[in-house]
Design an enzyme around this catalytic site. Structure first.
Site, PDB file in Angstrom:
ATOM      1  N   LYS A  36      69.023 -11.302 158.533  1.00  0.00           N
ATOM      2  CA  LYS A  36      68.716 -10.015 158.928  1.00  0.00           C
ATOM      3  C   LYS A  36      67.728 -10.440 160.194  1.00  0.00           C
ATOM      4  O   LYS A  36      67.628  -9.703 161.247  1.00  0.00           O
ATOM      5  CB  LYS A  36      68.201  -9.287 157.819  1.00  0.00           C
ATOM      6  CG  LYS A  36      69.104  -8.751 156.931  1.00  0.00           C
ATOM      7  CD  LYS A  36      70.458  -8.054 157.775  1.00  0.00           C
ATOM      8  CE  LYS A  36      71.646  -7.605 157.106  1.00  0.00           C
ATOM      9  NZ  LYS A  36      71.899  -7.230 155.886  1.00  0.00           N
ATOM     10  N   HIS A  83      75.024  -4.445 162.536  1.00  0.00           N
ATOM     11  CA  HIS A  83      74.923  -4.542 161.040  1.00  0.00           C
ATOM     12  C   HIS A  83      76.383  -4.242 160.863  1.00  0.00           C
ATOM     13  O   HIS A  83      76.538  -2.995 160.324  1.00  0.00           O
ATOM     14  CB  HIS A  83      73.933  -3.657 160.493  1.00  0.00           C
ATOM     15  CG  HIS A  83      73.690  -3.831 158.867  1.00  0.00           C
ATOM     16  ND1 HIS A  83      73.231  -2.992 158.148  1.00  0.00           N
ATOM     17  CD2 HIS A  83      74.076  -4.874 158.291  1.00  0.00           C
ATOM     18  CE1 HIS A  83      73.023  -3.318 156.945  1.00  0.00           C
ATOM     19  NE2 HIS A  83      73.595  -4.885 156.942  1.00  0.00           N
ATOM     20  N   ASP A 125      78.776  -8.688 157.475  1.00  0.00           N
ATOM     21  CA  ASP A 125      77.739  -8.013 157.548  1.00  0.00           C
ATOM     22  C   ASP A 125      77.140  -8.063 159.060  1.00  0.00           C
ATOM     23  O   ASP A 125      76.399  -6.981 159.278  1.00  0.00           O
ATOM     24  CB  ASP A 125      76.742  -8.817 156.779  1.00  0.00           C
ATOM     25  CG  ASP A 125      75.342  -8.162 156.102  1.00  0.00           C
ATOM     26  OD1 ASP A 125      75.483  -7.036 155.944  1.00  0.00           O
ATOM     27  OD2 ASP A 125      74.406  -8.602 156.452  1.00  0.00           O
ATOM     28  N   TYR A 157      63.304 -13.679 148.034  1.00  0.00           N
ATOM     29  CA  TYR A 157      64.681 -12.984 148.000  1.00  0.00           C
ATOM     30  C   TYR A 157      65.281 -12.838 149.313  1.00  0.00           C
ATOM     31  O   TYR A 157      64.743 -12.568 150.489  1.00  0.00           O
ATOM     32  CB  TYR A 157      64.242 -11.248 147.814  1.00  0.00           C
ATOM     33  CG  TYR A 157      65.375 -10.361 148.003  1.00  0.00           C
ATOM     34  CD1 TYR A 157      66.565 -10.562 147.182  1.00  0.00           C
ATOM     35  CD2 TYR A 157      65.576  -9.631 149.145  1.00  0.00           C
ATOM     36  CE1 TYR A 157      67.793  -9.952 147.510  1.00  0.00           C
ATOM     37  CE2 TYR A 157      66.787  -9.022 149.566  1.00  0.00           C
ATOM     38  CZ  TYR A 157      67.712  -9.367 148.723  1.00  0.00           C
ATOM     39  OH  TYR A 157      69.118  -8.697 148.925  1.00  0.00           O
TER      40      TYR A 157
HETATM   41  P1  GTP Z   1      75.071  -5.162 152.188  1.00  0.00           P
HETATM   42  O1  GTP Z   1      75.528  -6.528 151.637  1.00  0.00           O
HETATM   43  O2  GTP Z   1      73.887  -4.730 151.331  1.00  0.00           O
HETATM   44  O3  GTP Z   1      74.961  -4.980 153.472  1.00  0.00           O
HETATM   45  O4  GTP Z   1      76.394  -4.030 151.482  1.00  0.00           O
HETATM   46  P2  GTP Z   1      77.768  -3.739 151.760  1.00  0.00           P
HETATM   47  O5  GTP Z   1      77.533  -2.821 152.895  1.00  0.00           O
HETATM   48  O6  GTP Z   1      78.392  -5.019 152.214  1.00  0.00           O
HETATM   49  O7  GTP Z   1      78.232  -3.161 150.681  1.00  0.00           O
HETATM   50  P3  GTP Z   1      79.277  -3.729 149.564  1.00  0.00           P
HETATM   51  O8  GTP Z   1      80.773  -3.721 149.964  1.00  0.00           O
HETATM   52  O9  GTP Z   1      78.776  -4.751 148.592  1.00  0.00           O
HETATM   53  O10 GTP Z   1      79.378  -2.427 148.459  1.00  0.00           O
HETATM   54  C1  GTP Z   1      78.330  -2.063 147.844  1.00  0.00           C
HETATM   55  C2  GTP Z   1      78.502  -1.212 146.666  1.00  0.00           C
HETATM   56  O11 GTP Z   1      79.229   0.100 146.830  1.00  0.00           O
HETATM   57  C3  GTP Z   1      79.257  -1.987 145.651  1.00  0.00           C
HETATM   58  O12 GTP Z   1      78.812  -1.610 144.156  1.00  0.00           O
HETATM   59  C4  GTP Z   1      80.658  -1.488 145.673  1.00  0.00           C
HETATM   60  O13 GTP Z   1      81.487  -1.407 144.484  1.00  0.00           O
HETATM   61  C5  GTP Z   1      80.378  -0.106 146.238  1.00  0.00           C
HETATM   62  N1  GTP Z   1      81.571   0.520 146.919  1.00  0.00           N
HETATM   63  C6  GTP Z   1      82.143  -0.201 148.030  1.00  0.00           C
HETATM   64  N2  GTP Z   1      83.208   0.377 148.712  1.00  0.00           N
HETATM   65  C7  GTP Z   1      83.359   1.490 148.079  1.00  0.00           C
HETATM   66  C8  GTP Z   1      84.263   2.558 148.122  1.00  0.00           C
HETATM   67  O14 GTP Z   1      85.218   2.676 149.045  1.00  0.00           O
HETATM   68  N3  GTP Z   1      84.083   3.540 147.254  1.00  0.00           N
HETATM   69  C9  GTP Z   1      83.171   3.565 146.326  1.00  0.00           C
HETATM   70  N4  GTP Z   1      83.149   4.572 145.350  1.00  0.00           N
HETATM   71  N5  GTP Z   1      82.377   2.445 146.122  1.00  0.00           N
HETATM   72  C10 GTP Z   1      82.348   1.577 146.950  1.00  0.00           C
HETATM   73  C1  SPV Z   2      71.429  -5.960 153.102  1.00  0.00           C
HETATM   74  O1  SPV Z   2      70.657  -5.434 152.499  1.00  0.00           O
HETATM   75  O2  SPV Z   2      71.983  -5.210 154.193  1.00  0.00           O
HETATM   76  C2  SPV Z   2      72.135  -7.140 152.942  1.00  0.00           C
HETATM   77  C3  SPV Z   2      71.465  -7.986 152.065  1.00  0.00           C
HETATM   78  O3  SPV Z   2      73.054  -7.536 153.568  1.00  0.00           O
HETATM   79  S1  SPV Z   2      70.033  -9.027 152.695  1.00  0.00           S
HETATM   80  O4  SPV Z   2      70.346 -10.261 153.201  1.00  0.00           O
HETATM   81  O5  SPV Z   2      68.933  -8.888 151.773  1.00  0.00           O
HETATM   82  O6  SPV Z   2      69.427  -8.085 153.943  1.00  0.00           O
HETATM   83 MN    MN Z   3      73.827  -6.073 154.998  1.00  0.00          MN
END
Ligand code: GTP
Ligand code: SPV
Ligand code: MN
Length: 583
Positions: free
Chosen positions: A206, A226, A275, A197
């Site tokens: 990471k 992050h 990220d 994964y």
């Molecule tokens: P990692 O890649 O795990 O680090 O995640 P990330 O922080 O980049 O999160 P990402 O932008 O992919 O959003 C994760 C989830 O949160 C998705 O299902 C989005 O649709 C939801 N999301 C993102 N922004 C918002 C927002 O402003 N409001 C709401 N309600 N949901 C959101």
């Molecule tokens: C996170 O979990 O914060 C990610 C995905 O951006 S991973 O690369 O699996 O950590």
């Molecule tokens: Mn992340």
């Protein structure tokens, strides 16, 4: 291709341990990609998606017990336990090497070991780091091809320098009982066994760019965070760069490439990174941030042409989809994609699926891997080795209650405290319960490669060196009303909060001072074209002293584990907050 004696010796040593049938050095060429893809297709490691709808795209399914980072199997292996800190699992380096060395012993019999040289950052930049990942997974090689600059370009950049991160990966048996993600910061080494994964196996991400890099950054005087990095161009044509730390699956990718709402004409948004940010002090006394990655490893569920069209466009070609639903036309689908589900499909587990069979089609942590260069709003500065200057740093998480939509800290020290006391509801990005509020300082709890109390001290020290520090804010897009509904529309409308932040940075507007910081004065958030009630806005910006006193207790409990290592500045900040709350 590679004449680096240290690299050749280390690869030989690891090959002697893992005993692969063959060793292949990856050059990163198109031809090689074709060969690797053909081979992975022939074994079923990847499937080809509909080449008309998704040209160059592949599909992959990970093992059912291997769909997210496994924090309880992730270790920091320093000679002294206290150097890993209470925030990390720890193993003594010798114990770790011998325990997991026994698993690596012979694990690649009948397999090929691929040697992937990669750069985090841009070739030739004084701030880049080079790693070499050994892996028995073509899926990993193909992902590293998107996420990093790799192959010949990295070999040339490394030259004869033996200062590289040694990243060792094997899928092993994909058995969660035989899975370890080990970091040896003192040896600049990472060992990952038994997973396929993303965050566990794309070791440049990471593992290197946060856990190892945070350790290096502390020693070398910079920061690995992050954080997304985004440029906001105002109607006047000025671009302000903002970095924001939100925990996994809390909106970084979305904020990094948001589309301005209709009510805010003239604004443009430029993606620098989604990220990870490596941050240094520039000659001008400001903080400058680079994105060390070359691609996005984004959360699929919830991503749609409505919520994040730029991500949808980015991942339309040359991308890899992991653990989403596969449709009969070899297209992809996931919950929250905002298109009708297919009448049937194959779910993330590989089982037949129908919309009403009660199962999710895609795993909540299903992901796409897409080249950043394909993002329609990629910043012209995204590969600038010097990075971009930061006007503001944001912290934020998922808080159904308490945290207002946006507030500004009083100064760097207070802002550091605000970041360190962040908390957020857990998500599907890591295994374990979802929706539980946990403290996650700077969104780095799972990623800080050393004692977090020392990390806090490093933040404070960096602030003292800045003559022109960015302002620090906290945001929360996830506050809920009494019926459990989100009070704030989120996504593109988050620009309204960023706009307030920029105007605060420029000293253009007044704000209301509260016990926790400055909150927007009534009427100062641009709500042009937004359908939101006065009551909802009021609730979004409310600061409830009783609830914050309770929160303070949670902070104190969390900080207690660091004992005397906790910076005294944080003791003072706690007292000052208590006093401001009227106690
Ligand atoms: P990692 O890649 O795990 O680090 O995640 P990330 O922080 O980049 O999160 P990402 O932008 O992919 O959003 C994760 C989830 O949160 C998705 O299902 C989005 O649709 C939801 N999301 C993102 N922004 C918002 C927002 O402003 N409001 C709401 N309600 N949901 C959101
Ligand atoms: C996170 O979990 O914060 C990610 C995905 O951006 S991973 O690369 O699996 O950590
Ligand atoms: Mn992340």
């Amino acid at each position: 291709m590679v004449r680096n004696i240290g690299a050749v010796k280390w690869v030989e040593e690891m090959a002697a341990l893992c005993k692969p049938d063959s060793v292949v050095w990856i050059d990163g060429s198109e031809d090689e990609k074709k060969r690797l893809t053909a081979q992975a297709l022939s074994t079923g490691e990847v499937l080809e998606l509909n080449q008309e709808k998704l040209p160059g795209c592949l599909y992959h399914r990970t093992a059912e017990n291997d769909v997210a980072r496994t924090e309880h199997l992730t270790f920091i292996c320093t000679s002294k336990k206290e150097d890993a800190g209470p925030n990390n699992n720890w193993m003594a380096p010798q114990d770790a090497y011998s325990k997991v060395g026994a698993l690596f012993d012979g694990c690649m019999k009948g397999r090929t070991m691929y040697v992937v040289l990669f750069i985090m950052g841009t070739a030739g930049s004084p701030f880049r780091k080079i790693g070499i990942e050994l892996t028995d997974s073509i899926y990993v090689v193909l992902n590293m091809r998107i996420m990093t600059r790799m192959g010949k370009i990295a070999a040339d950049d490394l030259g004869e320098n033996e200062d590289f991160t040694r990243c060792m990966h094997s899928k092993g048996e994909l058995d969660i009982e035989r899975r370890y993600i080990l970091h040896f910061p003192e040896d600049n080494t990472i060992w990952s066994y038994g997973s396929g994964y993303g965050g566990n196996v794309l070791l440049g991400k990471k593992c290197l760019s946060l856990r190892i890099a945070s350790y290096l950054g502390r020693n070398e005087g910079w920061m690995a965070e992050h954080m997304l990095i985004v440029g906001i161009e105002t109607p006047e044509g000025e671009t302000h760069y903002i970095a924001a730390a939100f925990p996994s699956a809390c909106g970084k990718t979305n904020l990094a490439m948001l589309i301005p709402p209709e009510g805010m004409p003239g604004y443009k948004v430029w993606t620098v990174g989604d990220d990870i940010a490596w941050i240094r002090i520039g000659p001008d006394g400001r903080l400058w941030a680079v994105n060390p990655e070359a691609g996005f490893f984004g959360v699929a569920p919830g991503t749609s042409y409505k919520t994040n069209p730029n991500a949808m466009e980015t991942a339309k070609t040359n991308s890899i989809y992991t653990n989403v639903l596969l449709t009969p036309e070899k297209n992809v689908w996931w919950e929250g994609m905002d298109v009708e589900p297919p009448a049937e499909g194959i779910d993330w587990r590989g089982n037949p699926w129908t919309p009403d069979n009660g199962e999710k089609g895609a795993h909540p942590n299903a992901r796409f891997t897409a080249p950043a260069s394909q993002c329609p709003v990629i910043s012209p500065e995204w590969e600038n080795p010097a990075g971009v200057p930061l006007s503001a740093i944001l912290f934020g998480g998922r808080r159904a209650k308490l945290a207002p939509l946006v507030y500004e800290s009083f100064n760097w020290q207070h802002g550091t405290f605000v970041g360190a006391t962040m908390a957020s509801e857990t998500t599907a990005a890591a295994t374990g319960a979802v929706g539980v509020v946990r403290r996650d300082p700077m969104a780095m709890l799972p990623f800080c490669g050393y004692n977090m109390a020392k990390y806090f001290a490093h933040w404070l020290k960096m602030g003292k060196k800045l003559t022109n520090p960015p302002k620090i804010f906290n945001v929360n897009w996830f506050k809920r009303g009494d019926a459990g509904e989100f009070l704030w529309p989120g996504y593109g409308d988050n620009l309204r909060a960023l706009d307030w932040i920029i105007r605060r940075c420029k000293g253009e507007i007044e704000a209301t001072e509260t016990a926790i910081g400055y909150v927007p004065t009534k009427g100062s958030i641009n709500t042009n074209g937004l359908d939101i009630s006065e009551a909802a806005l009021e609730k979004l910006l409310e600061v409830d002293p009783t609830a914050w006193l309770e929160e303070l207790e949670g902070m104190q409990t969390f900080f207690a584990q660091f004992g005397d290592d906790l910076p005294e500045e944080f003791v003072k900040e706690q007292q000052a907050l208590k006093a401001r709350l009227g106690k």
